[in-house]
Design a protein around this motif. Structure first.
Motif, PDB file in Angstrom:
ATOM      1  N   LEU A  92     -44.099  59.875 -60.318  1.00 57.84           N
ATOM      2  CA  LEU A  92     -43.601  58.999 -59.252  1.00 57.84           C
ATOM      3  C   LEU A  92     -43.366  57.585 -59.790  1.00 57.84           C
ATOM      4  O   LEU A  92     -42.359  56.949 -59.484  1.00 57.84           O
ATOM      5  CB  LEU A  92     -44.585  58.953 -58.081  1.00 57.84           C
ATOM      6  N   GLU A  93     -44.313  57.106 -60.602  1.00 58.82           N
ATOM      7  CA  GLU A  93     -44.160  55.760 -61.154  1.00 58.82           C
ATOM      8  C   GLU A  93     -42.900  55.657 -62.002  1.00 58.82           C
ATOM      9  O   GLU A  93     -42.174  54.663 -61.945  1.00 58.82           O
ATOM     10  CB  GLU A  93     -45.386  55.378 -61.981  1.00 58.82           C
ATOM     11  N   ARG A  94     -42.626  56.697 -62.788  1.00 60.11           N
ATOM     12  CA  ARG A  94     -41.425  56.670 -63.626  1.00 60.11           C
ATOM     13  C   ARG A  94     -40.141  56.610 -62.804  1.00 60.11           C
ATOM     14  O   ARG A  94     -39.102  56.171 -63.304  1.00 60.11           O
ATOM     15  CB  ARG A  94     -41.401  57.906 -64.535  1.00 60.11           C
ATOM     16  N   ARG A  95     -40.215  57.049 -61.579  1.00 56.42           N
ATOM     17  CA  ARG A  95     -39.054  56.968 -60.696  1.00 56.42           C
ATOM     18  C   ARG A  95     -39.008  55.639 -59.935  1.00 56.42           C
ATOM     19  O   ARG A  95     -38.185  55.461 -59.033  1.00 56.42           O
ATOM     20  CB  ARG A  95     -39.066  58.127 -59.700  1.00 56.42           C
ATOM     21  N   GLY A  96     -39.922  54.730 -60.284  1.00 53.56           N
ATOM     22  CA  GLY A  96     -39.920  53.425 -59.648  1.00 53.56           C
ATOM     23  C   GLY A  96     -40.561  53.390 -58.287  1.00 53.56           C
ATOM     24  O   GLY A  96     -40.313  52.470 -57.489  1.00 53.56           O
ATOM     25  N   ILE A  97     -41.402  54.379 -57.991  1.00 51.29           N
ATOM     26  CA  ILE A  97     -42.037  54.455 -56.677  1.00 51.29           C
ATOM     27  C   ILE A  97     -43.458  53.899 -56.764  1.00 51.29           C
ATOM     28  O   ILE A  97     -44.239  54.289 -57.624  1.00 51.29           O
ATOM     29  CB  ILE A  97     -42.064  55.907 -56.167  1.00 51.29           C
ATOM     30  N   GLY A  98     -43.780  52.981 -55.856  1.00 53.16           N
ATOM     31  CA  GLY A  98     -45.105  52.372 -55.843  1.00 53.16           C
ATOM     32  C   GLY A  98     -45.201  51.210 -56.814  1.00 53.16           C
ATOM     33  O   GLY A  98     -44.199  50.731 -57.359  1.00 53.16           O
ATOM     34  N   LEU A  99     -46.424  50.739 -57.031  1.00 47.45           N
ATOM     35  CA  LEU A  99     -46.671  49.629 -57.941  1.00 47.45           C
ATOM     36  C   LEU A  99     -46.993  50.185 -59.327  1.00 47.45           C
ATOM     37  O   LEU A  99     -47.794  51.109 -59.458  1.00 47.45           O
ATOM     38  CB  LEU A  99     -47.836  48.774 -57.422  1.00 47.45           C
ATOM     39  N   THR A 100     -46.383  49.619 -60.346  1.00 48.12           N
ATOM     40  CA  THR A 100     -46.571  50.143 -61.699  1.00 48.12           C
ATOM     41  C   THR A 100     -47.957  49.812 -62.238  1.00 48.12           C
ATOM     42  O   THR A 100     -48.577  48.813 -61.853  1.00 48.12           O
ATOM     43  CB  THR A 100     -45.516  49.568 -62.662  1.00 48.12           C
ATOM     44  N   HIS A 101     -48.420  50.640 -63.158  1.00 47.18           N
ATOM     45  CA  HIS A 101     -49.698  50.371 -63.815  1.00 47.18           C
ATOM     46  C   HIS A 101     -49.628  49.077 -64.622  1.00 47.18           C
ATOM     47  O   HIS A 101     -50.625  48.355 -64.738  1.00 47.18           O
ATOM     48  CB  HIS A 101     -50.083  51.547 -64.712  1.00 47.18           C
ATOM     49  N   GLU A 102     -48.450  48.791 -65.181  1.00 54.35           N
ATOM     50  CA  GLU A 102     -48.296  47.538 -65.921  1.00 54.35           C
ATOM     51  C   GLU A 102     -48.572  46.334 -65.018  1.00 54.35           C
ATOM     52  O   GLU A 102     -49.284  45.401 -65.411  1.00 54.35           O
ATOM     53  CB  GLU A 102     -46.876  47.446 -66.486  1.00 54.35           C
ATOM     54  N   LYS A 103     -48.041  46.363 -63.819  1.00 58.53           N
ATOM     55  CA  LYS A 103     -48.276  45.270 -62.876  1.00 58.53           C
ATOM     56  C   LYS A 103     -49.758  45.191 -62.487  1.00 58.53           C
ATOM     57  O   LYS A 103     -50.340  44.103 -62.413  1.00 58.53           O
ATOM     58  CB  LYS A 103     -47.422  45.472 -61.613  1.00 58.53           C
ATOM     59  N   LEU A 104     -50.375  46.347 -62.273  1.00 55.21           N
ATOM     60  CA  LEU A 104     -51.759  46.359 -61.810  1.00 55.21           C
ATOM     61  C   LEU A 104     -52.747  45.950 -62.913  1.00 55.21           C
ATOM     62  O   LEU A 104     -53.865  45.552 -62.606  1.00 55.21           O
ATOM     63  CB  LEU A 104     -52.123  47.747 -61.275  1.00 55.21           C
ATOM     64  N   ARG A 105     -52.327  46.066 -64.164  1.00 56.73           N
ATOM     65  CA  ARG A 105     -53.226  45.650 -65.258  1.00 56.73           C
ATOM     66  C   ARG A 105     -53.240  44.134 -65.440  1.00 56.73           C
ATOM     67  O   ARG A 105     -54.143  43.610 -66.079  1.00 56.73           O
ATOM     68  CB  ARG A 105     -52.798  46.329 -66.566  1.00 56.73           C
ATOM     69  N   ARG A 106     -52.246  43.452 -64.907  1.00 58.54           N
ATOM     70  CA  ARG A 106     -52.230  41.994 -65.029  1.00 58.54           C
ATOM     71  C   ARG A 106     -53.233  41.374 -64.064  1.00 58.54           C
ATOM     72  O   ARG A 106     -53.485  41.911 -62.990  1.00 58.54           O
ATOM     73  CB  ARG A 106     -50.836  41.450 -64.690  1.00 58.54           C
TER      74      ARG A 106
END
Length: 261
Positions: A92-106
């Protein structure tokens, strides 16, 4: 005759397929727990009242992961690696759905828009989870080995879905309605495709482990494609409607204790 009951009975009766099923489920719940924990830590100050509910959501999902791990331990099985093509959350993340793990790690505060996206995405995925758990409870809620765990998870998923409805309705009334409807639609149309692809991948792995004949595997794949077609033609809309839930304040209390399995 193929049925949800007979298929799942096969899966839980075989150690190898049960091991893969629980590993996939535990991995997905653990990812959800981490995501919700990070969102709760980064929630904008203007939405601070949501942080305890998001924390509770994540804690519930962590608990579900531990329940699936406990089911494995009860059978003296270890978790196995999750095949990437069955990783629903990451696909789902790869399809741009939801908040990315990259964003959440910041370590940067999320925006109100991010929270609207998170809740809209959760409303769609929790609909799927609640529906799947309803089916499992219908057929296996009294099962001696897994019944207690799936009943608890089913109740939690109903709470999560109610929470998404309630919070999204509140945000819609506060002026976010157009964004919510757009994100819900985008999420639902992507989710039904990912669910189809993951279902096909899971059934392919199960078929190899259980030595299903080609005809059976082909029939299952055809059924999955037919369900996708049904959802694509319009059934996806039940994943985007918003209504006042029967359970109000579903995530206001503490996490319920895990049962002894």
């Amino acid at each position: 005759m193929l049925s949800a009951r007979s298929l799942f009975q096969e899966i839980i009766d075989n150690d190898d397929s049960f091991q893969l099923f629980c590993s996939i489920a535990a991995g997905g719940e653990a990812q959800g727990g981490w995501e919700n924990g990070r969102i709760a830590a980064l929630v904008p100050e203007s939405m601070g009242d949501l942080a305890p509910k998001i924390t509770r959501h994540g804690a519930d999902e962590d608990k579900h992961g531990r329940l699936f791990d406990a089911l494995l331990k009860k059978r003296h099985l270890d978790p196995v690696p999750v095949p990437p093509e069955t990783d629903y959350t990451m696909l789902l993340e790869r399809r741009g759905i939801g908040l990315t793990h990259e964003k959440l790690r910041r370590d940067e505060r999320l925006t109100e828009h991010d929270i609207v996206v998170y809740l809209s995405h959760s409303r769609v995925t929790e609909q799927r989870a609640a529906g799947q758990m309803d089916v499992l409870v219908k057929y296996f809620g009294d099962h001696a080995e897994i019944g207690k765990a799936i009943r608890m998870i089913c109740d939690d998923e109903a709470n999560h879905l109610a929470y998404c409805h309630e919070e999204l309705l509140r945000l819609a009334a506060a002026g976010h309605g157009r964004t919510i409807q757009r994100v819900l639609r985008e999420s639902a149309l992507a989710e039904i495709q990912v669910h189809r692809d993951v279902s096909l991948a899971v059934m392919a792995h199960m078929g190899r482990l259980l030595h299903w004949p080609r005809a059976k595997s082909a029939a299952l794949a055809a059924g999955i494609h037919a369900m996708y077609g049904y959802e694509r033609l319009g059934a996806w809309r039940h994943m985007v409607d918003l209504r006042i839930p029967e359970r109000r304040g579903a995530l206001d209390g503490p996490v319920t204790a895990e049962p002894a399995l």
